[in-house]
Scaffold this active site. Structure first.
Site, short mmCIF file in Angstrom:
data_model
loop_
_atom_site.label_atom_id
_atom_site.label_comp_id
_atom_site.label_asym_id
_atom_site.label_seq_id
_atom_site.Cartn_x
_atom_site.Cartn_y
_atom_site.Cartn_z
N HIS A 38 -2.93 1.50 6.76
CA HIS A 38 -3.13 1.51 5.32
C HIS A 38 -2.79 2.91 4.82
O HIS A 38 -3.13 3.92 5.46
CB HIS A 38 -4.57 1.16 4.96
CG HIS A 38 -4.83 1.12 3.48
ND1 HIS A 38 -4.03 0.41 2.61
CD2 HIS A 38 -5.78 1.72 2.71
CE1 HIS A 38 -4.48 0.57 1.38
NE2 HIS A 38 -5.53 1.36 1.41
N ASP B 131 -7.17 6.02 -3.60
CA ASP B 131 -6.44 4.85 -3.11
C ASP B 131 -6.02 3.98 -4.28
O ASP B 131 -6.85 3.38 -4.95
CB ASP B 131 -7.34 4.05 -2.16
CG ASP B 131 -6.57 3.01 -1.36
OD1 ASP B 131 -5.42 2.71 -1.73
OD2 ASP B 131 -7.12 2.50 -0.37
N CYS C 95 0.80 -1.23 0.00
CA CYS C 95 0.00 0.00 0.00
C CYS C 95 0.83 1.27 0.00
O CYS C 95 0.52 2.21 -0.73
CB CYS C 95 -0.99 -0.02 1.16
SG CYS C 95 -0.26 0.16 2.80
#
Length: 684
Positions: free
Chosen positions: A327, A350, A268
């Protein structure tokens, strides 16, 4: 017919790179083509074969994309001697001096982003040259641009700063992971412009930062033969680079640009890092954001459901949602004219491939205002992001009763998801908590109203949100981060409405896992039965270091210990559960660097590390990197025994001026990374 020798011809175009680059804040881009920001004047000097006369024709043609057309806004034709407004582009003659003329060109603040060819037409003659290529970017300094950002310090941070960090670790133990965004490095902007072409965007869509942002988000992950980076959460990184070893975006984007092959591997923070780089390069203000205890709600019901058996072990066949220790994603700044009023500003984007959005792996841009208000159907993907930072968490105990499965809610937590949402502070190397930008304070009446609003929009039955029964037992578990090699203590705190003497069974299931919640190794089960008295009591479970130490060397990731604790009061059969995560602490190391340096003069970095752990460290390496100073350099040091001190010298020669950040990393089989950094002022 006019004598060809008397026809006006443009021999050369001088883009006045130095002056234009300063005014357009593009002087740091390492590219052969001039870089301009839309909606702002730039100047050109045309070198002619003869002085310009009133009867001469002179037209500038700016074209982008295949088959440029005036109707599609991909071709703009300007006559600098006849001031006109062509799709809000303008050109005027500024100065005439013999065989040279200076032209001022102002592109539209809504111009198409990307690579332009400039041709100059003079009668029958057209100057066409591959040298006359320019790049046009978004402009956060232009009030009419959708990405306009009014604060200069924020523009410096979110557009011009090429270094920064991601925040990783756990909510109780936040660590800074330095990251070189490197948006000005060689071939990075070229790669970003190429990604625009490779994406599914039509040229006219490239005017809109919302669509550009969404397309770039999708291009960060490899899918169907297209995309920059391949995600890998298996722990096996053979054939590529382990995600934690990356220190910046530029090497990834440069490799992709040069090979046109997806790069291996990312997780991530790497996806967020390269997307932040791409957006900053294209002129969209962007920041890296980390949420701790971040949810992945696969059922899209705004809750995170975990199912466990009577031994406290997660039932993987039933548990599809997950909670990540942390995250990392990206926030991008822009106006949202496609939405009702009130959704301008920061938008969550994202790039980590988790769920499909309109058929592709991308998420956002989702307005932070919509996330905070619980407006989960505001585009794009607000429901998913809302669950990441503000979902409720339920733990279900699955019991077999007369051959049938029975589900019992043994924990319902409304405040455990989305903690300490963090980004780098503007102009400072410190963490800034921006949780308030994403949601109201946990437990506040506003926060519960937002949840009710979101569930109402979802039109979901909310049986699970009603109290199952009155709880007479409340439990929490505390565990401090532990120095690697030491035992880990888990303190179970029980609160009851009675002070009577009772017996409690404590069952703890422990495993080594990745930050995503993926189980990598079962460590052990611990059981303890204790008598408790008083309304508040504590029971301690101790995990010996021998249970985890051998598993660390086989992992090529930063691990955490997950403890799942079930407490049952024997007399009342009251059951509660809680989950706790423990990260490892490592010894620090020191670096010695001068405060200043000069271009062309050797700089020496001394690295000193003492192994204060109780275990030997194997395959120890030092590495150093600094944008504009040194590409990644590594020195090997083998095994370092407990108590042993090692030193290393890494040398480099600066080639760029300004304050430059040096990032030094120590890694080993047992300790994946320890970071140190220092800023050195480089002068001529």
């Amino acid at each position: 017919m006019m004598d060809a020798s008397k026809e006006l011809q443009v021999l050369h175009i001088d883009f006045l790179n130095q002056d234009n680059a300063v005014s357009h804040h593009t002087w740091e881009f390492q590219t052969s083509s001039p870089v301009f920001r839309r909606g702002q004047v730039f100047h050109l000097r045309l070198v002619l074969n003869q002085p310009l006369q009133s009867y001469h024709q002179l037209k500038l043609e700016f074209s982008t994309g295949p088959n440029p057309s005036i109707a599609k806004h991909t071709l703009v034709v300007l006559d600098p001697r006849t001031p006109s407004d062509h799709y809000n582009w303008q050109a005027t003659l500024q100065n005439e001096s013999g065989k040279e003329v200076t032209v001022a060109v102002t592109s539209s603040p809504n111009a198409i982003l990307g690579k332009y060819q400039l041709n100059v037409k003079t009668g029958n003659h057209i100057l066409k040259s591959e040298e006359n290529i320019l790049y046009l970017l978004f402009n956060p300094w232009c009030k009419e641009d959708m990405v306009f950002m009014p604060d200069e310090d924020e523009r410096k941070e979110y557009i011009l700063n090429d270094t920064g960090c991601h925040y990783v670790g756990a909510a109780r133990s936040i660590k800074c992971k330095p990251w070189n965004f490197g948006q000005f490095e060689k071939n990075v902007l070229d790669c970003c412009i190429s990604l625009l072409t490779e994406s599914s965007l039509k040229p006219t869509d490239r005017r809109d930062p919302v669509l550009v942002c969404r397309a770039m988000c999708a291009m960060m992950s490899f899918e169907k033969g297209q995309g920059v980076l391949i995600g890998n959460w298996t722990g096996d990184y053979e054939g590529g680079t382990a995600p934690y070893k990356w220190t910046g975006s530029a090497p990834i984007l440069q490799q992709y640009y040069n090979t046109k092959q997806a790069v291996c591997f990312g997780q991530c923070w790497v996806f967020a890092g390269i997307l932040t780089t791409v957006l900053r390069a294209l002129g969209i203000p962007a920041r890296s954001v980390t949420g701790f205890d971040s949810a992945h709600d696969t059922e899209r019901n705004l809750t995170v459901d975990t199912y466990v058996n009577e031994n406290g072990e997660k039932i993987t066949s039933m548990t599809h949602d997950s909670v990540w220790n942390f995250h990392v994603w990206t926030d991008a700044w822009m106006k949202r004219p496609d939405l009702p009023k009130g959704y301008d500003g920061w938008q969550a984007v994202d790039a980590t491939p988790q769920e499909r959005s309109q058929g592709v792996f991308c998420c956002g841009p989702s307005p932070l205002t919509a996330i905070r208000k619980g407006d989960i159907f505001i585009v794009y993907d607000t429901r998913f992001v809302f669950s990441e930072v503000n979902g409720d968490r339920l733990i279900w105990l699955v019991k077999m009763v007369n051959g049938q499965e029975e589900l019992h809610v043994i924990s319902m937590e409304t405040t455990s998801i989305g903690k300490n949402i963090s980004t780098k502070a503007v102009g400072q190397d410190r963490r800034r908590d921006i949780t308030y930008e994403y949601k109201y304070p946990e437990g506040s009446s506003e926060e519960r109203q937002v949840m009710d609003h979101a569930f109402l929009l979802l039109s979901s039955e909310r049986e699970h949100r009603r109290p199952v029964k009155e709880n007479f037992l409340h439990m929490s578990v505390q565990s401090d981060d532990v120095l690697l090699g030491n035992s880990v203590n888990f303190t179970v705190i029980l609160k009851r409405k009675t002070a009577a003497l009772q017996n409690v069974n404590i069952l703890g299931s422990f495993e080594l896992q990745l930050y995503t919640g993926k189980k990598m190794a079962k460590l052990c089960d611990l059981n303890k039965t204790s008598q408790i008295q008083g309304q508040v009591s504590e029971v301690t479970l101790t995990l010996d270091s021998k249970t985890y130490i051998n598993s660390l060397a086989i992992l090529d990731d930063e691990p955490v210990i997950r403890g799942f604790i079930i407490a049952e009061i024997v007399e009342s059969k009251e059951i509660m559960a809680s989950e706790v995560f423990t990260s490892f602490q490592y010894p620090e190391f020191s670096i010695e660097l001068p405060n200043t340096g000069r271009i062309g003069q050797l700089l020496v970095c001394n690295c000193i590390f003492k192994n204060t752990l109780a275990i030997p460290l194997t395959d120890v390496k030092f590495s150093l990197e600094s944008l504009g100073i040194s590409s990644l350099q590594t020195s090997d040091h083998g095994t370092v025994q407990p108590g042993e001190t090692i030193q290393s010298q890494i040398k480099c020669t600066p080639i760029k001026t300004g304050p430059k950040k040096f990032i030094v990393k120590l890694s080993s089989k047992q300790v994946k990374e320890i970071n140190a950094q220092k800023i050195v002022l480089i002068t001529k």
